[in-house]
Design an enzyme around this catalytic site. Structure first.
Site, PDB file in Angstrom:
ATOM      1  N   GLN A 101       0.716  -1.075  -0.062  1.00 29.26           N
ATOM      2  CA  GLN A 101      -0.146  -0.080  -0.119  1.00 29.26           C
ATOM      3  C   GLN A 101       0.743   1.184   0.001  1.00 29.26           C
ATOM      4  OE1 GLN A 101      -3.604  -0.696   2.879  1.00 29.26           O
ATOM      5  NE2 GLN A 101      -2.088  -1.983   3.463  1.00 29.26           N
ATOM      6  N   HIS A 119      -1.428   1.249  -4.257  1.00 27.60           N
ATOM      7  CA  HIS A 119      -1.876   2.671  -4.310  1.00 27.60           C
ATOM      8  C   HIS A 119      -0.908   3.755  -4.985  1.00 27.60           C
ATOM      9  CE1 HIS A 119      -4.188   1.678  -0.350  1.00 27.60           C
ATOM     10  NE2 HIS A 119      -4.900   1.417  -1.014  1.00 27.60           N
ATOM     11  N   CYS A 127      -0.591  13.837 -15.392  1.00 25.60           N
ATOM     12  CA  CYS A 127      -1.387  14.760 -16.336  1.00 25.60           C
ATOM     13  C   CYS A 127      -2.843  14.243 -15.900  1.00 25.60           C
ATOM     14  CB  CYS A 127      -0.993  14.998 -17.479  1.00 25.60           C
ATOM     15  SG  CYS A 127      -2.046  16.276 -18.202  1.00 25.60           S
ATOM     16  N   CYS A 130      -3.914  14.578 -20.027  1.00 31.79           N
ATOM     17  CA  CYS A 130      -3.348  13.864 -21.183  1.00 31.79           C
ATOM     18  C   CYS A 130      -2.895  12.326 -20.511  1.00 31.79           C
ATOM     19  CB  CYS A 130      -2.655  14.647 -22.023  1.00 31.79           C
ATOM     20  SG  CYS A 130      -0.887  14.946 -21.270  1.00 31.79           S
ATOM     21  N   CYS A 148       1.154  20.273 -16.600  1.00 32.46           N
ATOM     22  CA  CYS A 148       1.850  19.339 -17.690  1.00 32.46           C
ATOM     23  C   CYS A 148       2.778  20.188 -18.542  1.00 32.46           C
ATOM     24  CB  CYS A 148       0.565  18.565 -18.146  1.00 32.46           C
ATOM     25  SG  CYS A 148       1.223  17.435 -19.619  1.00 32.46           S
ATOM     26  N   GLY A 188       2.921  -4.278   9.092  1.00 27.82           N
ATOM     27  CA  GLY A 188       2.539  -3.231   9.416  1.00 27.82           C
ATOM     28  C   GLY A 188       1.631  -2.074   8.658  1.00 27.82           C
ATOM     29  N   THR A 189       0.122  -2.567   8.696  1.00 28.40           N
ATOM     30  CA  THR A 189      -0.776  -2.123   8.251  1.00 28.40           C
ATOM     31  C   THR A 189      -1.887  -2.114   9.315  1.00 28.40           C
ATOM     32  OG1 THR A 189      -2.342  -1.864   6.637  1.00 28.40           O
ATOM     33  CG2 THR A 189      -1.636  -4.146   6.960  1.00 28.40           C
ATOM     34  N   ASN A 214       3.357  -6.551  13.458  1.00 29.81           N
ATOM     35  CA  ASN A 214       2.824  -5.172  13.916  1.00 29.81           C
ATOM     36  C   ASN A 214       3.255  -4.994  15.250  1.00 29.81           C
ATOM     37  OD1 ASN A 214       1.191  -2.740  14.282  1.00 29.81           O
ATOM     38  ND2 ASN A 214      -0.019  -3.570  12.599  1.00 29.81           N
TER      39      ASN A 214
HETATM   40  C1  BV8 Z   1     -11.782   2.543  -3.914  1.00 31.97           C
HETATM   41  C2  BV8 Z   1      -2.857   7.464  -0.670  1.00 31.97           C
HETATM   42  C3  BV8 Z   1     -13.553   2.133  -5.192  1.00 31.97           C
HETATM   43  C4  BV8 Z   1      -1.304   7.358  -1.018  1.00 31.97           C
HETATM   44  C5  BV8 Z   1      -4.448   5.925   0.533  1.00 31.97           C
HETATM   45  C6  BV8 Z   1     -15.034  -0.889   0.952  1.00 31.97           C
HETATM   46  C7  BV8 Z   1     -14.643  -1.384  -0.363  1.00 31.97           C
HETATM   47  C8  BV8 Z   1     -14.115  -0.508  -1.277  1.00 31.97           C
HETATM   48  C9  BV8 Z   1     -13.851   0.808  -0.782  1.00 31.97           C
HETATM   49  C10 BV8 Z   1     -14.313   1.326   0.415  1.00 31.97           C
HETATM   50  C11 BV8 Z   1     -14.658   0.450   1.286  1.00 31.97           C
HETATM   51  N1  BV8 Z   1     -15.107   0.940   2.416  1.00 31.97           N
HETATM   52  C12 BV8 Z   1     -14.686   2.209   2.309  1.00 31.97           C
HETATM   53  C13 BV8 Z   1     -14.162   2.579   1.091  1.00 31.97           C
HETATM   54  C14 BV8 Z   1     -13.679   3.826   0.530  1.00 31.97           C
HETATM   55  C15 BV8 Z   1     -12.089   3.896   1.199  1.00 31.97           C
HETATM   56  C16 BV8 Z   1     -11.824   3.409   2.257  1.00 31.97           C
HETATM   57  O1  BV8 Z   1     -11.020   2.280   2.330  1.00 31.97           O
HETATM   58  N2  BV8 Z   1     -12.085   4.093   3.288  1.00 31.97           N
HETATM   59  C17 BV8 Z   1     -11.629   3.699   4.688  1.00 31.97           C
HETATM   60  C18 BV8 Z   1     -10.923   4.985   5.474  1.00 31.97           C
HETATM   61  C19 BV8 Z   1     -12.715   3.071   5.372  1.00 31.97           C
HETATM   62  N3  BV8 Z   1     -11.367   3.323  -0.058  1.00 31.97           N
HETATM   63  C20 BV8 Z   1     -10.984   3.949  -1.098  1.00 31.97           C
HETATM   64  O2  BV8 Z   1     -11.557   5.035  -1.470  1.00 31.97           O
HETATM   65  C21 BV8 Z   1     -10.180   3.079  -2.228  1.00 31.97           C
HETATM   66  N4  BV8 Z   1     -10.585   3.155  -3.382  1.00 31.97           N
HETATM   67  O3  BV8 Z   1     -12.263   1.874  -3.120  1.00 31.97           O
HETATM   68  O4  BV8 Z   1     -12.167   2.466  -5.228  1.00 31.97           O
HETATM   69  C22 BV8 Z   1     -14.316   3.346  -5.198  1.00 31.97           C
HETATM   70  C23 BV8 Z   1     -14.310   4.316  -6.025  1.00 31.97           C
HETATM   71  C24 BV8 Z   1     -15.014   5.550  -5.956  1.00 31.97           C
HETATM   72  C25 BV8 Z   1     -16.065   5.703  -5.045  1.00 31.97           C
HETATM   73  C26 BV8 Z   1     -16.069   4.617  -3.872  1.00 31.97           C
HETATM   74  C27 BV8 Z   1     -15.282   3.519  -3.974  1.00 31.97           C
HETATM   75  C28 BV8 Z   1      -8.646   3.740  -2.573  1.00 31.97           C
HETATM   76  C29 BV8 Z   1      -7.884   3.632  -1.179  1.00 31.97           C
HETATM   77  C30 BV8 Z   1      -6.552   4.374  -1.277  1.00 31.97           C
HETATM   78  C31 BV8 Z   1      -6.492   5.530  -0.372  1.00 31.97           C
HETATM   79  N5  BV8 Z   1      -5.280   5.966  -0.325  1.00 31.97           N
HETATM   80  N6  BV8 Z   1      -2.969   6.544   0.233  1.00 31.97           N
HETATM   81  C32 BV8 Z   1      -0.748   8.088   0.131  1.00 31.97           C
HETATM   82  O5  BV8 Z   1      -1.076   9.188   0.555  1.00 31.97           O
HETATM   83  O6  BV8 Z   1      -0.032   7.111   0.622  1.00 31.97           O
HETATM   84  S1  BV8 Z   1      -4.791   5.198   1.796  1.00 31.97           S
HETATM   85  C33 BV8 Z   1      -3.510   5.282   3.245  1.00 31.97           C
HETATM   86  O7  BV8 Z   1      -4.049   4.210   4.345  1.00 31.97           O
HETATM   87  C34 BV8 Z   1      -2.377   4.912   3.093  1.00 31.97           C
HETATM   88  O8  BV8 Z   1      -1.777   5.089   1.676  1.00 31.97           O
HETATM   89  C35 BV8 Z   1      -2.216   3.343   3.151  1.00 31.97           C
HETATM   90  O9  BV8 Z   1      -1.963   2.670   1.976  1.00 31.97           O
HETATM   91  C36 BV8 Z   1      -3.571   3.269   3.443  1.00 31.97           C
HETATM   92  C37 BV8 Z   1      -3.457   1.971   4.887  1.00 31.97           C
HETATM   93  O10 BV8 Z   1      -2.771   2.584   5.812  1.00 31.97           O
HETATM   94  P1  BV8 Z   1      -1.553   1.832   6.694  1.00 31.97           P
HETATM   95  O11 BV8 Z   1      -0.642   1.483   5.515  1.00 31.97           O
HETATM   96  O12 BV8 Z   1      -2.358   0.507   7.283  1.00 31.97           O
HETATM   97  O13 BV8 Z   1      -1.050   2.846   7.591  1.00 31.97           O
HETATM   98  P2  BV8 Z   1      -1.594   3.294   9.018  1.00 31.97           P
HETATM   99  O14 BV8 Z   1      -0.828   4.402   9.518  1.00 31.97           O
HETATM  100  O15 BV8 Z   1      -3.205   3.192   8.949  1.00 31.97           O
HETATM  101  O16 BV8 Z   1      -1.144   1.728   9.947  1.00 31.97           O
HETATM  102  C38 BV8 Z   1       0.249   1.611  10.147  1.00 31.97           C
HETATM  103  C39 BV8 Z   1       0.426   0.400  10.950  1.00 31.97           C
HETATM  104  O17 BV8 Z   1       1.663  -0.035  11.031  1.00 31.97           O
HETATM  105  C40 BV8 Z   1      -0.478   0.337  12.383  1.00 31.97           C
HETATM  106  O18 BV8 Z   1      -1.040  -0.595  12.492  1.00 31.97           O
HETATM  107  C41 BV8 Z   1       0.961   0.526  13.172  1.00 31.97           C
HETATM  108  O19 BV8 Z   1       0.681  -0.158  14.568  1.00 31.97           O
HETATM  109  C42 BV8 Z   1       1.883  -0.329  12.307  1.00 31.97           C
HETATM  110  N7  BV8 Z   1       3.439   0.166  12.626  1.00 31.97           N
HETATM  111  C43 BV8 Z   1       3.750   1.264  12.572  1.00 31.97           C
HETATM  112  N8  BV8 Z   1       5.115   1.117  12.832  1.00 31.97           N
HETATM  113  C44 BV8 Z   1       5.657  -0.015  12.762  1.00 31.97           C
HETATM  114  C45 BV8 Z   1       4.242  -0.774  12.500  1.00 31.97           C
HETATM  115  N9  BV8 Z   1       4.441  -2.234  12.408  1.00 31.97           N
HETATM  116  C46 BV8 Z   1       5.531  -2.760  12.553  1.00 31.97           C
HETATM  117  N10 BV8 Z   1       6.722  -2.290  12.644  1.00 31.97           N
HETATM  118  C47 BV8 Z   1       6.723  -0.902  12.913  1.00 31.97           C
HETATM  119  N11 BV8 Z   1       7.892  -0.347  12.940  1.00 31.97           N
HETATM  120 ZN    ZN Z   2      -1.003  16.727 -20.156  1.00 26.70          ZN
END
Ligand code: BV8
Ligand code: ZN
Length: 247
Positions: A101, A119, A127, A130, A148, A188-189, A214
């Site tokens: 991710q 992601h 762009c 285009c 662009c 780590g998610t 995690n």
């Molecule tokens: C979509 C952008 C269709 C780039 C990100 C059900 C089905 C489908 C869609 C949905 C659904 N329910 C809701 C939705 C909509 C939405 C969604 O999921 N909302 C959530 C909030 C409920 N999903 C979408 O919109 C997705 N598209 O579904 O398309 C559609 C189209 C139109 C209309 C409707 C639907 C697109 C999702 C992508 C969003 N973009 N990022 C960027 O900025 O990076 S998401 C964002 O959260 C991040 O990119 C990351 O990828 C993602 C997940 O987060 P994590 O990676 O888990 O990070 P987080 O901080 O949360 O957790 C870190 C973890 O690591 C923790 O547990 C922590 O304890 C641990 N940790 C920390 N340090 C360590 C560690 N572990 C081990 N070692 C360490 N040292």
């Molecule tokens: Zn362009």
């Protein structure tokens, strides 16, 4: 060597088709904060204003302001021992792919070869008119959203924002791996963003064993995880590789 690491090593040693699913926690020890933990990115940049496609359409300059800071933060980061451990698991034939991710390119920099960017990747910008894709050049402090060079269209970081679809090739490849794999190593998610968070469940429903690394327990831990390895993945993943090689 903890019992959990021993058990995980045994599962990976016997895997015919292992995959990893990684999130922002995999890059924290490289210096990139995750999103939802304390001091995470979204404390300073609330997702409703910075991470949705609607927010981008509403105010692209404001969203690019976050990318200016993230870009500067990501400029000098390097893979941590966790990234290298995952690359080693692939070279040992224990992982067929990493579905990430993350958008920081650190798995590729660590030498992982099959990396599915679920992601997108913030090293590129696209762009919106285009579709030209070019390296992400950061706007100067006051420059706002870059345009662009080919058509003067609005450029957007090549990452999937909330409300955007997952790239079809990444979705298809991930689905295939989820259906074929027999071991999933989740690293780590927080298991909160879909459809990415659905991948391990698909694998589980086909009989795959689930290993989770995690700092905290997640919805995966409470539902599908078979082996939970607690601790920072920059330490636990190298320990897992050592245990696997010792067997
Ligand atoms: C979509 C952008 C269709 C780039 C990100 C059900 C089905 C489908 C869609 C949905 C659904 N329910 C809701 C939705 C909509 C939405 C969604 O999921 N909302 C959530 C909030 C409920 N999903 C979408 O919109 C997705 N598209 O579904 O398309 C559609 C189209 C139109 C209309 C409707 C639907 C697109 C999702 C992508 C969003 N973009 N990022 C960027 O900025 O990076 S998401 C964002 O959260 C991040 O990119 C990351 O990828 C993602 C997940 O987060 P994590 O990676 O888990 O990070 P987080 O901080 O949360 O957790 C870190 C973890 O690591 C923790 O547990 C922590 O304890 C641990 N940790 C920390 N340090 C360590 C560690 N572990 C081990 N070692 C360490 N040292
Ligand atoms: Zn362009």
């Amino acid at each position: 060597m903890t019992p959990a690491i021993e058990e995980a090593a045994k599962l990976l040693r016997g895997a015919a088709h292992g995959i990893a699913v990684t999130g922002a926690g995999a890059s924290v020890e490289s210096g990139i904060p995750d999103f939802r933990s304390a001091n995470g990115i979204w404390e300073k940049f609330p997702p409703e204003h910075y991470a949705t496609i609607d927010a981008f359409h509403r105010d692209p300059d404001r969203v690019w302001g976050m990318w200016h800071e993230l870009g500067a933060m990501m400029a000098g980061v390097t893979p941590n021992p966790g990234h290298h451990a995952l690359a080693e698991l692939e070279s040992l034939g224990r992982l067929c792919a990493i579905i990430t991710q993350n958008i920081d390119n650190l798995h590729q920099s660590a030498g992982s070869r099959t990396v599915i960017e679920y992601h997108g990747n913030a090293r590129r910008m696209r762009c919106m008119a285009c579709e030209a894709v070019v390296p992400l050049v950061l706007p100067r402090e006051s420059a706002g959203a870059p345009r662009c060079e080919r058509c003067d269209g609005l450029m957007k970081p090549d990452v999937v924002m909330f409300g955007e679809y997952i790239p079809v090739d990444a979705m298809t490849a991930s689905e295939e791996h989820a259906l074929r794999c027999d071991v999933v190593l989740i690293v780590g998610t927080s298991a909160t963003v879909y459809p990415a968070a659905g991948i391990p469940g698909t694998a589980k429903s086909r009989g795959a064993a689930i290993i989770e690394c995690n700092l905290e327990k997640t919805d995966f831990t409470r539902s599908i995880t078979d082996v939970f390895i607690e601790g920072p993945c920059g330490e636990t993943l190298p320990a897992l590789v050592s245990a696997l090689k010792a067997g």
